[in-house]
Enzyme design. Structure first.
Site, short mmCIF file in Angstrom:
data_model
loop_
_atom_site.label_atom_id
_atom_site.label_comp_id
_atom_site.label_asym_id
_atom_site.label_seq_id
_atom_site.Cartn_x
_atom_site.Cartn_y
_atom_site.Cartn_z
N LYS A 87 0.82 -1.21 0.00
CA LYS A 87 0.00 0.00 0.00
C LYS A 87 0.86 1.27 0.00
O LYS A 87 0.46 2.30 -0.55
CB LYS A 87 -0.91 -0.02 1.23
CG LYS A 87 -1.92 1.11 1.31
CD LYS A 87 -2.83 0.89 2.51
CE LYS A 87 -3.82 2.00 2.71
NZ LYS A 87 -4.69 1.71 3.88
N GLU A 187 -10.67 6.43 5.10
CA GLU A 187 -10.67 5.57 6.28
C GLU A 187 -11.30 6.25 7.50
O GLU A 187 -12.14 5.66 8.18
CB GLU A 187 -9.26 5.08 6.59
CG GLU A 187 -8.81 4.04 5.56
CD GLU A 187 -7.30 3.79 5.54
OE1 GLU A 187 -6.60 4.27 6.45
OE2 GLU A 187 -6.83 3.12 4.60
N ASP A 211 -5.69 7.05 14.27
CA ASP A 211 -5.50 5.72 13.67
C ASP A 211 -4.04 5.28 13.75
O ASP A 211 -3.20 5.76 13.00
CB ASP A 211 -5.98 5.77 12.20
CG ASP A 211 -5.88 4.41 11.50
OD1 ASP A 211 -5.26 3.47 12.06
OD2 ASP A 211 -6.42 4.29 10.38
P1 ADP Z 1 -3.11 -1.36 9.40
O1 ADP Z 1 -4.23 -0.39 9.46
O2 ADP Z 1 -1.77 -0.71 9.34
O3 ADP Z 1 -3.28 -2.38 8.33
P2 ADP Z 1 -4.05 -2.63 11.89
O4 ADP Z 1 -5.03 -1.62 12.26
O5 ADP Z 1 -4.55 -3.99 11.57
O6 ADP Z 1 -3.04 -2.17 10.77
O7 ADP Z 1 -3.02 -2.73 13.12
C1 ADP Z 1 -2.00 -3.67 13.14
C2 ADP Z 1 -1.16 -3.42 14.36
O8 ADP Z 1 -1.95 -3.54 15.53
C3 ADP Z 1 -0.02 -4.43 14.48
O9 ADP Z 1 1.16 -3.76 14.82
C4 ADP Z 1 -0.50 -5.29 15.63
O10 ADP Z 1 0.58 -5.87 16.33
C5 ADP Z 1 -1.24 -4.30 16.49
N1 ADP Z 1 -2.15 -4.94 17.44
C6 ADP Z 1 -3.15 -5.80 17.16
N2 ADP Z 1 -3.76 -6.20 18.30
C7 ADP Z 1 -3.11 -5.59 19.32
C8 ADP Z 1 -3.25 -5.61 20.74
N3 ADP Z 1 -4.17 -6.36 21.34
N4 ADP Z 1 -2.42 -4.85 21.47
C9 ADP Z 1 -1.49 -4.11 20.88
N5 ADP Z 1 -1.30 -4.04 19.56
C10 ADP Z 1 -2.10 -4.78 18.78
MG MG Z 2 -5.82 0.66 9.00
#
Ligand code: ADP
Ligand code: MG
Length: 618
Positions: A87, A187, A211
């Site tokens: 992305k 988003e 975010d």
């Molecule tokens: P993106 O929008 O960048 O695709 P996400 O919103 O899915 O990403 O976030 C992914 C991140 O969130 C990763 O770094 C993951 O380790 C972290 N993450 C997911 N669950 C938890 C949690 N319970 N506590 C802390 N960090 C978390």
């Molecule tokens: Mg995201």
């Protein structure tokens, strides 16, 4: 009314096709729908697995692409063939990403120019659009498997700061994956929708969407008025996220057990193992106070307190971005009525607390932060499907759009803050006899002179049949579709010849630039009015000179010698006035010339009428 279809294979009744919402994330992607019975948005998942699909594509020896959790396991062991963060490359040239080239552990082709980047895997080259399409294909087939029905229509989300090239790239990736992308949604807008914000009528609200994902941080300040989402400002850090938290834990452990960087470099398995344990620890610490695990005979542990100390600098950085975003929007933290938390990393309590205290209010975290964007996309999809007729989501144009007219003036067709989609048409005509072409130059901005605005496109309407000046009717129409893409069409109505062009109104314009352009239009408003008046006077003067000259050529016999002399003198005086920056002088000279020519213009008129009568029997 919803359409009902019958599935020929099973004989069962089927609802009209569902439109899915897709969050195509940097780290994770997922699909959501509005549940047909509960009418609530839900993220699609298979049984007890996660709804999140890691946005990772791995190519095996035969160059078959696999996507998701399995692909992620190759990140450290087979980096050259494992693509993550595609992305970040969307709509980018190598020059755009040059400073961060070391971030990509796979081969990004360095052609050192402004064409769009490609990624090389083995002998194959993939564009970021191709790579994203692999992820979207996987999401589509998952959704089809779960829903047991074909899925061909989707709403896809993108960051608010994505420019038009990046939005178009996302749309193309959808198309390539066999999806008809009905709408690209910001988003933060989607996240707000998932919380039902903007769905209440007449609500006027200023919100902040924080975010923090895997590798990126975005803060957006939005204003919602009557279901219209206006992005007031965005800020963030494209290289800051949960991955930094993981790395901080890895570093801490290496220090604890006396491991050097070289040990990690020597073993991909070791560094992968540590990274995975670190992420596990981080997630565990979101709800517990200590984490410990046995790792190759070593005991790795970390407390919540230590973790919070490690990530404090990252949290501070995000808060600074929030302050900047507020400043750009001209708001104070207390002006924000609602704060929405988005992204997996906002599950960390220390993050939540810090944001809550900055904005001095509790934050919204009731909806799963890693699903909230997809859920909002599903809400938008449902609205588009017509299931939620009361709400029509609209976006607005940040800057005015118009074309250049005589003298370099900006003629606005679509004023800023117009709701889109929208369509406007206006008629123009030619300046010269027999003019066969008309140049249509499209500009964006608030200033009166096009040279102070931003040029978006230019094209020529050619092939206008020979007609006297002023006779052709050229209708220029501007159509902005729901994605903010502008289509400009020019059509000569008498002959039907037509030309059109698609332009990307926001290409490359950041919010800061939009703001600067607006600000300039305010500070220059007075000068602009004066200049516009001058230009208009000049244009009028030129036209009158032109008409007078033609008249004399055609009707010289009707004019006396003295009149001819006086006219020539007045014309010369006007000509001279046109070279000076004095609107009043030009107008006076126009008046003087008119005074002289008026009597013989009348004479010519009478003669023409007489001629006409002579030839006809009444
Ligand atoms: P993106 O929008 O960048 O695709 P996400 O919103 O899915 O990403 O976030 C992914 C991140 O969130 C990763 O770094 C993951 O380790 C972290 N993450 C997911 N669950 C938890 C949690 N319970 N506590 C802390 N960090 C978390
Ligand atoms: Mg995201």
């Amino acid at each position: 009314m919803a359409k009902i279809g019958i599935n020929i294979a099973t004989g069962s009744l089927q609802q009209s096709e569902m439109i899915v919402g897709i969050d195509l994330g940097t780290t994770n992607s997922l699909v959501a729908i509005i549940h047909p019975e509960s009418k609530k948005p839900i993220a699609l998942k298979e049984h007890d697995s996660s709804s999140l699909v890691p946005s990772v594509v791995h190519f095996d020896a035969l160059e078959n692409a696999i996507v998701g959790e399995l692909a992620k396991t190759f990140l450290e062991t087979d980096p050259a063939n494992t693509i993550f963060s595609a992305k970040r490359l969307m709509g980018k040239s190598y020059n755009d990403i040059k400073q961060n080239a070391s971030f990509f552990t796979y081969k990004v082709i360095d052609n050192n120019d402004d064409s769009l980047v490609k990624v090389q895997v083995g002998q194959q080259f993939y564009s970021p659009i191709d790579l994203s399409s692999f992820i979207l294909k996987e999401l589509k087939s998952r959704a089809e498997h779960i829903l047991k029905t074909p899925v061909t229509k989707a709403v896809i989300t993108v960051p608010a700061y994505f420019n038009d090239a990046q939005r178009q790239a996302t749309r193309d990736a959808g198309k390539l994956a066999g999806l008809d992308v009905l709408r690209i949604v910001n988003e933060p807008t989607a996240a707000a929708l998932a919380y039902g914000l903007g769905l209440e009528k007449d609500a006027d609200k200023t919100i902040a969407v924080y975010d923090l994902g895997g590798g990126t941080f975005d803060i957006s300040i939005l204003k919602i008025t009557n279901g219209i989402f206006e992005v007031l400002s965005t800020n963030g850090d494209t290289y800051l996220g949960g991955d930094d938290f993981d790395r901080a834990i890895v570093k801490y452990w290496m220090n604890e057990i006396g491991m050097a960087d070289t040990d990690l470099q020597a073993s991909k398995e070791l560094s992968q193992g540590l990274r995975l344990r670190a992420e596990e620890a981080k997630k565990h610490l979101s709800i517990h106070d200590v984490f410990s695990v046995d790792f190759n005979g070593d005991k790795l542990s970390i407390t919540k307190n230590t973790f919070e100390e490690l990530i404090q600098p990252f949290i501070e950085k995000t808060l600074k971005c929030c302050v900047n975003a507020l400043q750009d929007a001209g708001l104070k933290a207390t002006d924000i009525e609602t704060v929405v938390m988005v992204g997996g990393s906002t599950r960390v309590p220390a993050v939540k607390n810090a944001v809550s205290s900055l904005f001095n209010q509790p934050v919204h975290d009731e909806v799963n932060p890693d699903e909230v964007v997809a859920l909002g996309a599903a809400v938008q999809a449902d609205i588009l499907a017509g299931n939620n007729k009361e709400f029509l989501l609209l976006d607005i144009t940040p800057l005015s759009l118009g074309i250049e007219t005589m003298g370099g003036l900006m003629d606005v067709l679509i004023p800023r803050n117009s709701k889109i989609p929208t369509k406007v048409g206006r008629q123009y005509t030619t300046q010269k006899d027999g003019q066969s072409g008309m140049r249509i130059a499209v500009y964006q901005g608030e200033r009166d002179l096009v040279k102070d605005n931003r040029k978006l496109a230019e094209f020529n309407l050619s092939g206008i049949p020979g007609m006297p000046a002023g006779l052709p009717k050229v209708e220029v129409s501007f159509l902005i579709n729901a994605d903010g893409i502008l289509m400009v069409t020019a059509k000569e109505l008498r002959s039907g010849i037509e030309q059109s062009i698609e332009v990307k109104p926001q290409y490359g314009l950041t919010d800061a630039e939009v703001e600067r352009m607006l600000l300039e239009s305010i500070t220059h408003a007075k000068d602009d009015i004066a200049i516009r008046a001058l230009v208009e006077a000049r244009t009028e003067g030129e036209q009158i000179l032109d008409v007078t000259e033609k008249f004399l050529v055609k009707n010289g016999s009707l004019v006396t010698k003295e009149e001819m002399m006086a006219t020539a003198q007045a014309m010369q005086a006007l000509q001279l006035a046109l070279t000076m920056d004095n609107k009043n002088l030009i107008q006076t000279k126009i008046e003087e010339l008119n005074e002289i020519t008026r009597p013989f213009a009348e004479r010519a008129m009478d003669a023409a009428v007489g001629e006409a009568l002579k030839g006809k029997n009444i």
